[in-house]
Design a protein around this motif. Structure first.
Motif, short mmCIF file in Angstrom:
data_model
loop_
_atom_site.label_atom_id
_atom_site.label_comp_id
_atom_site.label_asym_id
_atom_site.label_seq_id
_atom_site.Cartn_x
_atom_site.Cartn_y
_atom_site.Cartn_z
N GLN A 164 0.80 -1.21 0.00
CA GLN A 164 0.00 0.00 0.00
C GLN A 164 0.84 1.27 0.00
O GLN A 164 0.36 2.34 -0.36
N PRO A 247 -5.41 9.60 1.82
CA PRO A 247 -5.48 8.87 0.56
C PRO A 247 -5.28 9.71 -0.70
O PRO A 247 -5.13 9.15 -1.79
N LYS A 250 -2.23 8.45 -2.08
CA LYS A 250 -2.15 7.02 -2.40
C LYS A 250 -2.12 6.85 -3.91
O LYS A 250 -3.06 7.24 -4.61
N TRP A 292 -7.35 4.79 4.16
CA TRP A 292 -6.31 4.53 3.15
C TRP A 292 -6.44 3.13 2.54
O TRP A 292 -6.39 2.97 1.33
#
Length: 401
Positions: A164, A247, A250, A292
């Motif tokens: 991740q 996020p 991300k 996330w």
């Protein structure tokens, strides 16, 4: 210089009648090899019309639309649908990228010969890596026969797993599953060897690590048919941005360390990395507000790409408009097989295709004002050193500030 355009044609390029110090920079129309336009199936995130408008606002005259739509662009029928629904004259041109494997499932190759005959020049399962070496080898064989390009999302599943965030400090700080650099470099090394064996053209998507740069430099030193791209966000953001686990930061591949950023910048300047590609990946506000682990990967990038790259080059004391034209227009046009007229400055008698940039005009990024349907930009509040004034596509103004 003065550039004169009459009824869409460049009629004169001559010394300026009244030269000033505040003229615009003239660049060939920018070309993005890696854009997610979401239509069909993801119209809440982006459409061909909104994505085309965002592209023009960023100075892009040509964008390559990735195949991971619903349904997937994996047949001649889907390619023809995309062309039929793309915006018309006066908008950024949209070039369909076809999937390497049917349904992006990684099990069977698409009808590459038929797709190439239908005008497809670039094949990619982007968002997913073609893990099977035998399929990748055959795809490169077919690319060699058809004169097309295989663009690989370099992410070896056995190493990346459920990664991740960048392995190391960022993963330890957040407790999120780590994503090691080796997952990218290992697949690039494998595919470079396959490209050398088959003669097929390999293009590496969104390179993010120093180790990957080393592999690409090695492959190029041997004369193998390998090209590579880097995103604007990987040139300026680091995994420190992801420490907050917001996020908006991300992205796939993840933001890496400062040493990786320095290596990517050097590789862009010395030609190891051929092109800038945005990997424009729009998502709805609701999806990016999830925790996330549940939020989708991706950032928007079309409308900020030019300014972000200029800022990164300025930080390296390496801003050169010839270099910028090469990595954001000329080389992407060559890799995407757009033909000799693309990626070049306007010529007298040619249809006008160019972008004008105001060089010393700082602008602060405000995603709420972007033309993209989605606003998931990581650059909100960042000051960029220049702005696009006008984008002309096919003799028509597609964007004007």
């Amino acid at each position: 210089m003065d550039l004169e355009v009459v009824e869409g044609l460049v009629t004169a390029i001559r010394p300026a009648a009244n030269p000033t110090d505040d003229g615009a920079v003239l660049l060939p129309g920018l070309v993005d090899l890696h854009t997610h336009l979401r239509e069909p199936g993801g119209e809440a995130q982006e459409t061909l019309i909104t994505g085309g408008a965002a592209a023009a606002a960023g100075g892009f005259t040509d964008v390559f639309a990735m195949a991971n739509t619903e349904p997937v662009t994996d047949s001649v029928e889907r390619v023809e649908w995309l062309r039929a629904h793309a915006p018309g004259d006066g908008a950024a041109r949209i070039h369909p990228v076809a999937a390497i494997t049917v349904g992006l499932d990684g099990d069977a190759l698409t009808a590459m010969e038929a797709l190439a005959s239908a005008g497809v020049t670039l094949f990619s399962d982007d968002g997913r890596c073609v893990d099977r070496a035998d399929l990748m080898r055959e795809a490169l064989h077919r690319a060699h026969r058809t004169g097309t390009v295989i663009a690989q999302h370099a992410q070896l599943a056995d190493l990346a797993g459920n990664g991740q965030i960048n392995a190391g400090r960022a993963a330890r700080a957040t407790g999120l599953p780590p994503w090691p650099a080796s997952a990218e470099a290992a697949i690039i090394a494998r595919d470079a060897v396959l490209a050398a064996e088959t003669g097929g053209s390999l293009h590496v998507c969104h390179v993010s690590t120093a180790a990957s740069v080393d592999v690409i430099r090695w492959a190029k030193s041997r004369g193998w048919p390998v090209t590579a791209e880097v995103t604007p966000h990987h040139l300026i953001l680091t995994d420190a941005s992801a420490d907050s686990a917001d996020p908006v930061n991300k992205v796939n591949p993840p933001l890496r360390g400062q040493d990786d950023v320095r290596s990517l910048r050097r590789a862009l300047v010395d030609g190891t990395i051929d092109a800038i590609a945005t990997d424009h990946a729009p998502h709805t506000r609701q999806s990016k507000q999830r925790p996330w682990i549940d939020a989708p990967f991706g950032m928007t990038g079309l409308e900020t790409a030019l300014g972000v790259v200029v800022r990164a080059l300025l930080e390296e004391d390496a801003l050169d408009w010839q270099l910028l034209a090469r990595v954001m227009s000329t080389r992407p046009a060559q890799i995407g097989r757009l033909g000799p007229a693309s990626g070049r400055l306007p010529q007298t008698g040619a249809v006008a295709d160019f972008v004008l940039v105001e060089e010393r005009s700082p602008v602060r990024v405000d995603p709420s004002r972007h033309l993209s349907r989605s606003k998931n930009s990581p650059f909100g509040g960042l000051e960029l050193p220049c702005r696009v004034l006008r984008t002309v596509v096919g003799g028509r103004v597609a964007f004007e500030a």
